[in-house]
Write a protein that holds these residues in place. Structure first.
Motif, PDB file in Angstrom:
ATOM      1  N   THR A 124     -10.544 -30.256 -17.557  1.00  0.00           N
ATOM      2  CA  THR A 124     -10.637 -28.848 -17.529  1.00  0.00           C
ATOM      3  C   THR A 124      -9.671 -28.466 -16.866  1.00  0.00           C
ATOM      4  N   PHE A 125      -9.209 -27.393 -17.070  1.00  0.00           N
ATOM      5  CA  PHE A 125      -7.909 -27.069 -15.974  1.00  0.00           C
ATOM      6  C   PHE A 125      -7.958 -25.428 -15.889  1.00  0.00           C
ATOM      7  N   SER A 126      -8.002 -25.954 -14.122  1.00  0.00           N
ATOM      8  CA  SER A 126      -7.804 -23.860 -14.266  1.00  0.00           C
ATOM      9  C   SER A 126      -6.747 -23.869 -12.534  1.00  0.00           C
ATOM     10  N   GLY A 156       5.556 -22.875 -20.634  1.00  0.00           N
ATOM     11  CA  GLY A 156       4.131 -22.686 -20.737  1.00  0.00           C
ATOM     12  C   GLY A 156       3.724 -21.683 -19.215  1.00  0.00           C
ATOM     13  N   SER A 157       2.851 -21.799 -19.010  1.00  0.00           N
ATOM     14  CA  SER A 157       2.684 -20.949 -17.862  1.00  0.00           C
ATOM     15  C   SER A 157       1.252 -20.973 -17.625  1.00  0.00           C
ATOM     16  N   GLY A 158       0.493 -21.414 -18.210  1.00  0.00           N
ATOM     17  CA  GLY A 158      -0.811 -21.072 -18.131  1.00  0.00           C
ATOM     18  C   GLY A 158      -1.641 -22.037 -17.385  1.00  0.00           C
ATOM     19  N   ASN A 159      -2.737 -22.654 -17.546  1.00  0.00           N
ATOM     20  CA  ASN A 159      -3.784 -23.627 -16.678  1.00  0.00           C
ATOM     21  C   ASN A 159      -2.632 -24.441 -17.163  1.00  0.00           C
ATOM     22  N   VAL A 160      -3.233 -25.043 -18.244  1.00  0.00           N
ATOM     23  CA  VAL A 160      -2.452 -26.932 -18.453  1.00  0.00           C
ATOM     24  C   VAL A 160      -0.615 -26.873 -17.949  1.00  0.00           C
ATOM     25  N   ALA A 161       0.289 -25.985 -18.172  1.00  0.00           N
ATOM     26  CA  ALA A 161       1.524 -26.125 -17.977  1.00  0.00           C
ATOM     27  C   ALA A 161       1.650 -26.252 -16.056  1.00  0.00           C
ATOM     28  N   HIS A 182       2.904 -32.248 -27.055  1.00  0.00           N
ATOM     29  CA  HIS A 182       2.273 -30.976 -27.162  1.00  0.00           C
ATOM     30  C   HIS A 182       0.865 -31.791 -26.429  1.00  0.00           C
ATOM     31  N   THR A 183       0.012 -30.878 -26.319  1.00  0.00           N
ATOM     32  CA  THR A 183      -0.712 -30.468 -24.988  1.00  0.00           C
ATOM     33  C   THR A 183      -2.456 -30.715 -25.719  1.00  0.00           C
ATOM     34  N   SER A 184      -2.206 -30.495 -26.608  1.00  0.00           N
ATOM     35  CA  SER A 184      -4.013 -30.266 -27.453  1.00  0.00           C
ATOM     36  C   SER A 184      -4.427 -30.804 -27.682  1.00  0.00           C
ATOM     37  N   GLY A 187       9.082 -20.524 -20.730  1.00  0.00           N
ATOM     38  CA  GLY A 187       7.799 -19.556 -21.081  1.00  0.00           C
ATOM     39  C   GLY A 187       8.035 -17.911 -21.570  1.00  0.00           C
ATOM     40  N   ARG A 188       7.523 -17.177 -22.013  1.00  0.00           N
ATOM     41  CA  ARG A 188       7.844 -15.914 -22.480  1.00  0.00           C
ATOM     42  C   ARG A 188       7.329 -15.024 -21.244  1.00  0.00           C
ATOM     43  N   ASN A 189       6.462 -15.841 -20.068  1.00  0.00           N
ATOM     44  CA  ASN A 189       5.740 -14.300 -18.950  1.00  0.00           C
ATOM     45  C   ASN A 189       6.423 -14.821 -17.841  1.00  0.00           C
ATOM     46  N   GLY A 190       7.543 -14.013 -18.037  1.00  0.00           N
ATOM     47  CA  GLY A 190       8.260 -14.392 -16.082  1.00  0.00           C
ATOM     48  C   GLY A 190       7.355 -13.919 -14.990  1.00  0.00           C
ATOM     49  N   SER A 233      -0.700 -21.620 -25.782  1.00  0.00           N
ATOM     50  CA  SER A 233      -1.739 -21.826 -26.940  1.00  0.00           C
ATOM     51  C   SER A 233      -2.341 -22.629 -28.276  1.00  0.00           C
ATOM     52  N   ASP A 234      -3.107 -23.116 -28.600  1.00  0.00           N
ATOM     53  CA  ASP A 234      -3.829 -23.875 -29.584  1.00  0.00           C
ATOM     54  C   ASP A 234      -2.645 -23.015 -30.696  1.00  0.00           C
ATOM     55  N   ASN A 235      -2.250 -22.128 -31.434  1.00  0.00           N
ATOM     56  CA  ASN A 235      -2.221 -21.003 -32.187  1.00  0.00           C
ATOM     57  C   ASN A 235      -0.724 -20.357 -32.316  1.00  0.00           C
ATOM     58  N   SER A 236      -0.180 -21.153 -30.772  1.00  0.00           N
ATOM     59  CA  SER A 236       1.552 -20.256 -30.621  1.00  0.00           C
ATOM     60  C   SER A 236       2.055 -21.754 -30.551  1.00  0.00           C
ATOM     61  N   VAL A 237       1.800 -22.977 -30.246  1.00  0.00           N
ATOM     62  CA  VAL A 237       2.344 -24.931 -30.606  1.00  0.00           C
ATOM     63  C   VAL A 237       3.573 -24.670 -31.562  1.00  0.00           C
TER      64      VAL A 237
HETATM   65  N1  LIG Z   1      -6.842 -25.287 -20.382  1.00  0.00           N
HETATM   66  C1  LIG Z   1      -7.794 -26.611 -20.472  1.00  0.00           C
HETATM   67  O1  LIG Z   1      -8.965 -27.443 -20.239  1.00  0.00           O
HETATM   68  C2  LIG Z   1      -7.403 -27.677 -21.396  1.00  0.00           C
HETATM   69  C3  LIG Z   1      -7.387 -29.203 -21.452  1.00  0.00           C
HETATM   70  C4  LIG Z   1      -6.686 -30.024 -22.302  1.00  0.00           C
HETATM   71  C5  LIG Z   1      -5.695 -29.321 -23.156  1.00  0.00           C
HETATM   72  N2  LIG Z   1      -5.710 -27.787 -23.183  1.00  0.00           N
HETATM   73  C6  LIG Z   1      -4.751 -27.290 -24.223  1.00  0.00           C
HETATM   74  O2  LIG Z   1      -3.458 -27.317 -23.668  1.00  0.00           O
HETATM   75  C7  LIG Z   1      -2.690 -25.834 -24.820  1.00  0.00           C
HETATM   76  C8  LIG Z   1      -2.605 -25.397 -23.016  1.00  0.00           C
HETATM   77  O3  LIG Z   1      -4.155 -24.691 -23.044  1.00  0.00           O
HETATM   78  P1  LIG Z   1      -3.885 -23.921 -21.539  1.00  0.00           P
HETATM   79  O4  LIG Z   1      -5.283 -24.653 -21.196  1.00  0.00           O
HETATM   80  O5  LIG Z   1      -2.991 -23.887 -20.457  1.00  0.00           O
HETATM   81  O6  LIG Z   1      -3.648 -22.333 -22.273  1.00  0.00           O
HETATM   82  P2  LIG Z   1      -4.232 -20.831 -21.407  1.00  0.00           P
HETATM   83  O7  LIG Z   1      -3.870 -21.075 -19.990  1.00  0.00           O
HETATM   84  O8  LIG Z   1      -4.467 -20.041 -22.131  1.00  0.00           O
HETATM   85  O9  LIG Z   1      -1.860 -20.538 -21.662  1.00  0.00           O
HETATM   86  C9  LIG Z   1      -1.318 -20.262 -22.492  1.00  0.00           C
HETATM   87  C10 LIG Z   1      -0.050 -20.462 -22.492  1.00  0.00           C
HETATM   88  O10 LIG Z   1       0.900 -20.166 -24.210  1.00  0.00           O
HETATM   89  C11 LIG Z   1       1.622 -18.967 -23.702  1.00  0.00           C
HETATM   90  N3  LIG Z   1       1.845 -18.581 -25.073  1.00  0.00           N
HETATM   91  C12 LIG Z   1       0.436 -18.100 -25.917  1.00  0.00           C
HETATM   92  N4  LIG Z   1       1.874 -17.526 -27.140  1.00  0.00           N
HETATM   93  C13 LIG Z   1       3.227 -18.094 -26.749  1.00  0.00           C
HETATM   94  C14 LIG Z   1       3.507 -17.848 -27.848  1.00  0.00           C
HETATM   95  N5  LIG Z   1       3.288 -17.068 -28.516  1.00  0.00           N
HETATM   96  N6  LIG Z   1       5.028 -18.456 -27.272  1.00  0.00           N
HETATM   97  C15 LIG Z   1       5.247 -18.787 -25.651  1.00  0.00           C
HETATM   98  N7  LIG Z   1       4.364 -18.649 -25.181  1.00  0.00           N
HETATM   99  C16 LIG Z   1       3.616 -18.404 -25.585  1.00  0.00           C
HETATM  100  C17 LIG Z   1       1.182 -18.227 -22.832  1.00  0.00           C
HETATM  101  O11 LIG Z   1       1.293 -17.274 -21.919  1.00  0.00           O
HETATM  102  P3  LIG Z   1       1.154 -15.107 -21.889  1.00  0.00           P
HETATM  103  O12 LIG Z   1       0.788 -15.508 -20.538  1.00  0.00           O
HETATM  104  O13 LIG Z   1       2.473 -15.121 -22.366  1.00  0.00           O
HETATM  105  O14 LIG Z   1       0.179 -15.245 -22.814  1.00  0.00           O
HETATM  106  C18 LIG Z   1       0.495 -19.112 -22.049  1.00  0.00           C
HETATM  107  O15 LIG Z   1       1.155 -19.601 -20.562  1.00  0.00           O
HETATM  108  C19 LIG Z   1      -3.606 -26.723 -25.367  1.00  0.00           C
HETATM  109  O16 LIG Z   1      -2.503 -26.160 -26.763  1.00  0.00           O
HETATM  110  C20 LIG Z   1      -5.051 -26.168 -25.312  1.00  0.00           C
HETATM  111  O17 LIG Z   1      -5.501 -26.808 -26.320  1.00  0.00           O
HETATM  112  C21 LIG Z   1      -6.044 -27.095 -22.299  1.00  0.00           C
END
Ligand SMILES: NC(=O)c1ccc[n+]([C@@H]2O[C@H](COP(=O)([O-])OP(=O)(O)OC[C@H]3O[C@@H](n4cnc5c(N)ncnc54)[C@H](OP(=O)(O)O)[C@@H]3O)[C@@H](O)[C@H]2O)c1
Length: 249
Positions: free
Chosen positions: A108-110, A7-12, A84-86, A31-34, A64-68
């Motif tokens: 909460t991660f940003s 992953g490359s979002g907030n939690v990653a 997983h971190t969900s 991840g998928r987002n180079g 994202s939860d939908n893609s885990v």
């Molecule tokens: N944020 C929080 O505060 C928080 C706290 C605790 C736990 N969590 C959990 O941590 C996990 C990640 O959350 P997040 O907040 O980091 O999400 P996020 O910032 O929205 O990032 C989501 C990541 O998932 C990737 N992704 C989505 N669909 C994909 C797919 N089909 N194939 C490959 N990569 C895919 C996205 O890539 P793209 O950039 O290409 O879309 C992005 O890197 C979730 O399970 C969430 O419930 C989040």
């Protein structure tokens, strides 16, 4: 121990950073987002790929939860541990012939906001004692507060977090809409917001409630409603109804 973060979002990003700070080597961030992967890789000096998933002992899926579920199927290695971190999903959502686990950081991660990782509660669920020890060892390097949790309990931890964090933040966003509409600087409200949060360290939230609803100031409630419309009006009515029910008014 070879670790890959997916992953490359907030939690990653924050997991990769927390690992880096504690000198826990991360073999790859995948991840998928180079573009996002490259930014994280450059900042934290971790190799990345959006094509080739390295062989590792531990994969931490932070997507994202939908893609885990679909992302978990990219891991074809059998003799490894996948987490997983969900907060909400069961570990059984992971579909593969490997050992499954959950590694949930309750925060909460940003990306743009720095965090003190040592205060974050981590909730861990594994299939066996060895994996539990391994994940406890890793999480304990990052945080002083690592606990075991069943999925049943974690679901409610996550639900509580939605009320305590996500809804509260949404109310800040709605509050700012109102102040912006009247050109009132939102920073006037920051001491009030700080005190609201600080207060519940000392007083039960129920005992800390103030405002027109708990005072049953009916005239004020009516006049406020006249100033609002659409979703903000609905939220206002729902919140007042909830407050008055709680205090049996
Ligand atoms: N944020 C929080 O505060 C928080 C706290 C605790 C736990 N969590 C959990 O941590 C996990 C990640 O959350 P997040 O907040 O980091 O999400 P996020 O910032 O929205 O990032 C989501 C990541 O998932 C990737 N992704 C989505 N669909 C994909 C797919 N089909 N194939 C490959 N990569 C895919 C996205 O890539 P793209 O950039 O290409 O879309 C992005 O890197 C979730 O399970 C969430 O419930 C989040």
């Amino acid at each position: 121990m070879q670790i890959v973060i997916i992953g490359s979002g907030n939690v990653a990003y924050h997991m990769a950073k927390a690992f880096s700070l504690k000198k826990i080597p991360v073999l790859q961030i995948f991840g998928r987002n180079g573009e996002e992967l490259k930014k994280i890789s450059e900042e934290l000096d971790i190799p990345y790929s959006n094509e080739y998933l390295e062989n590792a002992d531990l994969y931490i899926i932070c997507v994202s939860d939908n893609s885990v579920e679909s992302v978990s199927q990219l891991i074809t290695k059998k003799d490894c541990l996948v987490a997983h971190t969900s907060g909400f999903l069961p570990k059984e959502i992971l579909k593969g012939a490997y050992r499954k686990s959950s590694f949930y950081p309750l925060q909460t991660f940003s990306k743009s906001k720095e965090l003190d990782y040592k205060k974050i509660p981590f909730f861990i669920e594994t299939e066996n004692e060895g994996d539990k020890q391994l994940l406890f060892e890793i999480a304990s390097k990052i945080s002083e507060n690592v606990m075991e949790s069943s999925h049943e309990k974690r679901k409610y931890i996550h639900l509580t977090a939605v009320f305590a964090c996500n809804f509260v933040n949404h109310l800040f966003a709605r509050a700012k809409e109102i102040s912006d509409s009247q050109n009132i600087p939102f920073n006037y409200f920051l001491p009030l917001i700080d005190e609201t949060v600080q207060k519940i360290y000392e007083i039960e939230p129920k005992a800390a409630q103030t405002g027109p609803a708990v005072r049953n100031d009916v005239r004020v409630l009516e006049l406020h409603e006249q100033l609002l419309k659409d979703e903000s009006l609905e939220i206002y009515k729902t919140m007042n109804h909830s407050i008055q029910k709680m205090y049996e008014l």
